[in-house]
Design a protein around this motif. Structure first.
Motif, PDB file in Angstrom:
ATOM      1  N   ALA A 259     -28.839  14.391 -34.610  1.00 36.20           N
ATOM      2  CA  ALA A 259     -31.046  14.982 -34.533  1.00 36.20           C
ATOM      3  C   ALA A 259     -30.518  14.406 -32.603  1.00 36.20           C
ATOM      4  O   ALA A 259     -30.809  14.904 -32.128  1.00 36.20           O
ATOM      5  CB  ALA A 259     -31.317  13.884 -35.322  1.00 36.20           C
ATOM      6  N   TYR A 260     -29.313  13.296 -32.250  1.00 44.44           N
ATOM      7  CA  TYR A 260     -29.979  12.688 -30.573  1.00 44.44           C
ATOM      8  C   TYR A 260     -28.230  12.167 -30.395  1.00 44.44           C
ATOM      9  O   TYR A 260     -27.254  11.218 -30.019  1.00 44.44           O
ATOM     10  CB  TYR A 260     -30.331  11.257 -31.071  1.00 44.44           C
ATOM     11  CG  TYR A 260     -32.122  11.264 -31.871  1.00 44.44           C
ATOM     12  CD1 TYR A 260     -32.881  12.302 -31.127  1.00 44.44           C
ATOM     13  CD2 TYR A 260     -32.010  10.702 -32.646  1.00 44.44           C
ATOM     14  CE1 TYR A 260     -33.979  12.504 -31.594  1.00 44.44           C
ATOM     15  CE2 TYR A 260     -33.459  10.977 -33.686  1.00 44.44           C
ATOM     16  CZ  TYR A 260     -34.545  11.578 -33.358  1.00 44.44           C
ATOM     17  OH  TYR A 260     -35.298  12.067 -34.075  1.00 44.44           O
ATOM     18  N   PRO A 261     -27.533  13.742 -30.050  1.00 45.32           N
ATOM     19  CA  PRO A 261     -26.328  14.029 -29.947  1.00 45.32           C
ATOM     20  C   PRO A 261     -26.294  12.454 -28.338  1.00 45.32           C
ATOM     21  O   PRO A 261     -27.280  12.250 -27.337  1.00 45.32           O
ATOM     22  CB  PRO A 261     -25.857  15.083 -29.505  1.00 45.32           C
ATOM     23  CG  PRO A 261     -26.996  15.570 -29.883  1.00 45.32           C
ATOM     24  CD  PRO A 261     -27.995  15.411 -30.211  1.00 45.32           C
ATOM     25  N   GLY A 262     -25.047  11.484 -28.697  1.00 46.39           N
ATOM     26  CA  GLY A 262     -25.108  10.722 -27.038  1.00 46.39           C
ATOM     27  C   GLY A 262     -25.298   9.448 -27.600  1.00 46.39           C
ATOM     28  O   GLY A 262     -25.872   8.016 -26.451  1.00 46.39           O
ATOM     29  N   CYS A 263     -26.390   8.831 -28.645  1.00 45.66           N
ATOM     30  CA  CYS A 263     -26.937   7.962 -28.913  1.00 45.66           C
ATOM     31  C   CYS A 263     -25.881   6.996 -29.345  1.00 45.66           C
ATOM     32  O   CYS A 263     -25.322   6.630 -30.421  1.00 45.66           O
ATOM     33  CB  CYS A 263     -28.972   8.472 -29.971  1.00 45.66           C
ATOM     34  SG  CYS A 263     -28.211   8.373 -31.693  1.00 45.66           S
ATOM     35  N   ALA A 264     -26.643   5.978 -29.546  1.00 44.63           N
ATOM     36  CA  ALA A 264     -25.926   4.482 -29.798  1.00 44.63           C
ATOM     37  C   ALA A 264     -26.598   4.166 -30.836  1.00 44.63           C
ATOM     38  O   ALA A 264     -28.106   4.243 -30.443  1.00 44.63           O
ATOM     39  CB  ALA A 264     -25.513   3.752 -28.376  1.00 44.63           C
ATOM     40  N   VAL A 265     -26.231   3.862 -32.102  1.00 47.38           N
ATOM     41  CA  VAL A 265     -26.782   2.784 -32.541  1.00 47.38           C
ATOM     42  C   VAL A 265     -26.291   1.498 -33.659  1.00 47.38           C
ATOM     43  O   VAL A 265     -24.399   1.278 -33.468  1.00 47.38           O
ATOM     44  CB  VAL A 265     -26.065   4.196 -35.364  1.00 47.38           C
ATOM     45  CG1 VAL A 265     -26.964   3.473 -35.356  1.00 47.38           C
ATOM     46  CG2 VAL A 265     -27.139   5.546 -34.306  1.00 47.38           C
ATOM     47  N   THR A 266     -27.287   0.257 -32.954  1.00 44.57           N
ATOM     48  CA  THR A 266     -27.256  -1.013 -32.908  1.00 44.57           C
ATOM     49  C   THR A 266     -27.797  -0.534 -34.639  1.00 44.57           C
ATOM     50  O   THR A 266     -28.830  -0.842 -34.969  1.00 44.57           O
ATOM     51  CB  THR A 266     -27.711  -1.697 -32.502  1.00 44.57           C
ATOM     52  OG1 THR A 266     -26.834  -1.522 -30.794  1.00 44.57           O
ATOM     53  CG2 THR A 266     -27.278  -3.124 -32.446  1.00 44.57           C
ATOM     54  N   LEU A 267     -27.056  -2.017 -35.272  1.00 44.74           N
ATOM     55  CA  LEU A 267     -26.880  -2.515 -37.119  1.00 44.74           C
ATOM     56  C   LEU A 267     -28.013  -3.185 -36.558  1.00 44.74           C
ATOM     57  O   LEU A 267     -26.505  -4.828 -36.061  1.00 44.74           O
ATOM     58  CB  LEU A 267     -26.191  -1.857 -38.328  1.00 44.74           C
ATOM     59  CG  LEU A 267     -25.799  -0.750 -38.231  1.00 44.74           C
ATOM     60  CD1 LEU A 267     -24.327  -0.674 -38.972  1.00 44.74           C
ATOM     61  CD2 LEU A 267     -27.016   0.258 -38.277  1.00 44.74           C
ATOM     62  N   SER A 268     -28.667  -4.392 -37.458  1.00 47.21           N
ATOM     63  CA  SER A 268     -28.528  -5.279 -37.770  1.00 47.21           C
ATOM     64  C   SER A 268     -29.081  -6.107 -38.975  1.00 47.21           C
ATOM     65  O   SER A 268     -30.427  -5.947 -39.384  1.00 47.21           O
ATOM     66  CB  SER A 268     -29.818  -6.430 -36.781  1.00 47.21           C
ATOM     67  OG  SER A 268     -29.624  -8.171 -36.915  1.00 47.21           O
ATOM     68  N   VAL A 269     -28.188  -6.181 -39.819  1.00 47.42           N
ATOM     69  CA  VAL A 269     -28.804  -6.281 -41.709  1.00 47.42           C
ATOM     70  C   VAL A 269     -27.941  -7.273 -42.143  1.00 47.42           C
ATOM     71  O   VAL A 269     -27.970  -6.889 -42.942  1.00 47.42           O
ATOM     72  CB  VAL A 269     -28.594  -4.869 -41.832  1.00 47.42           C
ATOM     73  CG1 VAL A 269     -29.777  -4.014 -41.496  1.00 47.42           C
ATOM     74  CG2 VAL A 269     -26.868  -4.447 -41.967  1.00 47.42           C
ATOM     75  N   GLY A 270     -27.849  -8.252 -41.731  1.00 44.81           N
ATOM     76  CA  GLY A 270     -27.223  -9.335 -42.180  1.00 44.81           C
ATOM     77  C   GLY A 270     -25.279  -9.519 -42.617  1.00 44.81           C
ATOM     78  O   GLY A 270     -24.760  -8.611 -41.869  1.00 44.81           O
ATOM     79  N   GLU A 271     -25.217 -10.811 -43.194  1.00 45.34           N
ATOM     80  CA  GLU A 271     -24.004 -10.871 -44.260  1.00 45.34           C
ATOM     81  C   GLU A 271     -23.674  -9.206 -45.205  1.00 45.34           C
ATOM     82  O   GLU A 271     -24.284  -9.518 -45.524  1.00 45.34           O
ATOM     83  CB  GLU A 271     -23.840 -11.730 -44.750  1.00 45.34           C
ATOM     84  CG  GLU A 271     -23.822 -12.825 -43.923  1.00 45.34           C
ATOM     85  CD  GLU A 271     -24.037 -14.877 -44.179  1.00 45.34           C
ATOM     86  OE1 GLU A 271     -23.697 -14.296 -45.318  1.00 45.34           O
ATOM     87  OE2 GLU A 271     -23.860 -15.223 -43.224  1.00 45.34           O
ATOM     88  N   ARG A 272     -22.914  -9.097 -44.873  1.00 43.24           N
ATOM     89  CA  ARG A 272     -21.742  -8.201 -45.679  1.00 43.24           C
ATOM     90  C   ARG A 272     -20.419  -7.699 -45.523  1.00 43.24           C
ATOM     91  O   ARG A 272     -19.741  -8.952 -45.226  1.00 43.24           O
ATOM     92  CB  ARG A 272     -22.142  -6.513 -45.316  1.00 43.24           C
ATOM     93  CG  ARG A 272     -23.669  -6.576 -44.821  1.00 43.24           C
ATOM     94  CD  ARG A 272     -24.369  -4.699 -43.970  1.00 43.24           C
ATOM     95  NE  ARG A 272     -24.133  -3.460 -44.883  1.00 43.24           N
ATOM     96  CZ  ARG A 272     -25.196  -3.327 -46.491  1.00 43.24           C
ATOM     97  NH1 ARG A 272     -26.694  -4.105 -45.821  1.00 43.24           N
ATOM     98  NH2 ARG A 272     -24.917  -2.527 -46.387  1.00 43.24           N
ATOM     99  N   SER A 273     -20.401  -7.218 -47.145  1.00 48.18           N
ATOM    100  CA  SER A 273     -18.433  -7.200 -46.992  1.00 48.18           C
ATOM    101  C   SER A 273     -17.849  -6.654 -46.161  1.00 48.18           C
ATOM    102  O   SER A 273     -18.105  -6.175 -44.998  1.00 48.18           O
ATOM    103  CB  SER A 273     -18.248  -6.925 -48.257  1.00 48.18           C
ATOM    104  OG  SER A 273     -18.088  -5.493 -48.195  1.00 48.18           O
ATOM    105  N   ARG A 274     -16.513  -7.444 -45.863  1.00 50.56           N
ATOM    106  CA  ARG A 274     -15.232  -6.116 -43.999  1.00 50.56           C
ATOM    107  C   ARG A 274     -15.217  -5.089 -44.997  1.00 50.56           C
ATOM    108  O   ARG A 274     -15.725  -4.593 -43.807  1.00 50.56           O
ATOM    109  CB  ARG A 274     -14.661  -6.779 -45.163  1.00 50.56           C
ATOM    110  CG  ARG A 274     -13.453  -6.471 -43.847  1.00 50.56           C
ATOM    111  CD  ARG A 274     -11.696  -7.467 -43.651  1.00 50.56           C
ATOM    112  NE  ARG A 274     -11.831  -8.504 -43.750  1.00 50.56           N
ATOM    113  CZ  ARG A 274     -10.752  -9.222 -43.637  1.00 50.56           C
ATOM    114  NH1 ARG A 274      -9.800  -9.128 -43.814  1.00 50.56           N
ATOM    115  NH2 ARG A 274     -10.912 -10.786 -43.758  1.00 50.56           N
TER     116      ARG A 274
END
Length: 318
Positions: free
Chosen positions: A120-135
């Motif tokens: 929907a938004y070409p060129g946007c950056a997505v940052t996640l902050s959803v805690g501890e997860r597996s490799r």
């Protein structure tokens, strides 16, 4: 900036120094470092706090599992995309998806959402902050198009970490997640709290030393906030902190001073390319030195609006 490497004792000495002359010196040098990299620019990021459901029970956190006073929510993908659309129209080009460790937020759910944002938004950056997860989870999310990941170590001292978390959570696991994120190819954001219960100068020095070693691409040094109208959190039951002693550990003025010092030191030392400022800083520091934040933080985050926004109590010491 390896030439600026400091020892634990040197970091502790800078944190403990209480002279206005040193504070001004640190602020000035931090400003010089910031301006050399960014000029006078501040980069805004759209922060969408999409869930306050969390399986963990971190004693200091307002959205911990055992907090029955917290009204839970999880935004649907269409609500998140509506927030992103409003942000895009306002000029945001980076979206931060932040929330608790919600078991319903699977890799597939997140990957589909990331794909929808990128489409929907070409060129946007997505940052996640959803805690501890597996490799494997981190690799999956990176492959789906997520660019950055924020995961603060909170405290680099194992004994202090145990005082703030249930036994099922370990500092070793948190540090392994940071390594896994880097291995997966994310630009990694790390950081720690200032003013948390039981925190000492030595703890803060260890935090700065870890940032110096790890060299995250982003660094968030945030205050441990309090809401005095609420009941004390599980610390009194799990960590030996009784309610009548809460006032002694809050020490808001000292915490605010340490917050500023940690920011100044981290930026002056070039411990990260980007330093984050957000609403928690404003709440704690606005009466102390609001003008000084501009010399430390090259990046600001603004929360996206959503119907459930007021329910979130992230990193609040009740």
């Amino acid at each position: 900036m390896r030439e600026h490497t400091l020892s634990l004792d040197e970091y502790a000495a800078l944190i403990d120094a209480r002279t206005s002359a040193l504070a001004d010196e640190l602020a000035g040098r931090a400003r010089e470092t910031c301006e050399a990299a960014y000029g006078d620019a501040v980069f805004a990021r759209g922060l969408i706090e999409f869930t306050n459901v969390c399986k963990n029970d971190c004693y200091y956190c307002g959205i911990r599992r055992s907090n029955r006073a917290c009204e839970r929510y999880c935004l649907a993908p269409e609500q998140i995309l509506a927030c992103a659309d409003a942000g895009w129209q306002a000029g945001f080009r980076t979206f931060v998806l932040q929330g608790g460790e919600d078991p319903a937020v699977t890799d597939e759910w997140l990957a589909e959402l990331i794909g929808a944002l990128k489409a929907a938004y070409p060129g946007c950056a997505v940052t996640l902050s959803v805690g501890e997860r597996s490799r494997e989870s981190y690799r999956h999310l990176r492959a789906a198009g997520a660019d950055r990941y924020l995961l603060r170590h909170e405290t680099a001292t194992a004994a202090h970490y145990r005082q703030l978390h249930p036994a099922a959570m370990t500092l070793q696991r948190r540090m392994a997640c940071l390594s896994d994120l880097r291995e997966a190819g994310f630009a990694v954001g790390d950081g720690f709290m200032v003013g948390s219960p039981f925190q000492t100068t030595e703890h803060l020095a260890a935090d700065l030393a870890f940032i110096q070693e790890f060299r995250p691409e982003m660094c968030g040094i945030g205050p441990a906030r309090t809401q005095c109208q609420q009941k004390p959190c599980g610390l009194s039951h799990h960590s030996g902190l009784v309610p009548e002693k809460l006032h002694a550990v809050r020490h808001a003025a000292t915490a605010a001073q340490n917050q500023l010092r940690a920011f100044f030191i981290a930026h002056r030392q070039g411990l990260s390319a980007n330093h984050l400022a957000h609403g928690a800083h404003r709440a704690v520091l606005s009466r102390n030195a609001p003008h000084r934040l501009i010399c430390d933080a090259g990046h600001g985050r603004k929360r996206g609006t959503a119907p459930q926004r007021h329910h979130l109590q992230m990193f609040v010491l009740l």
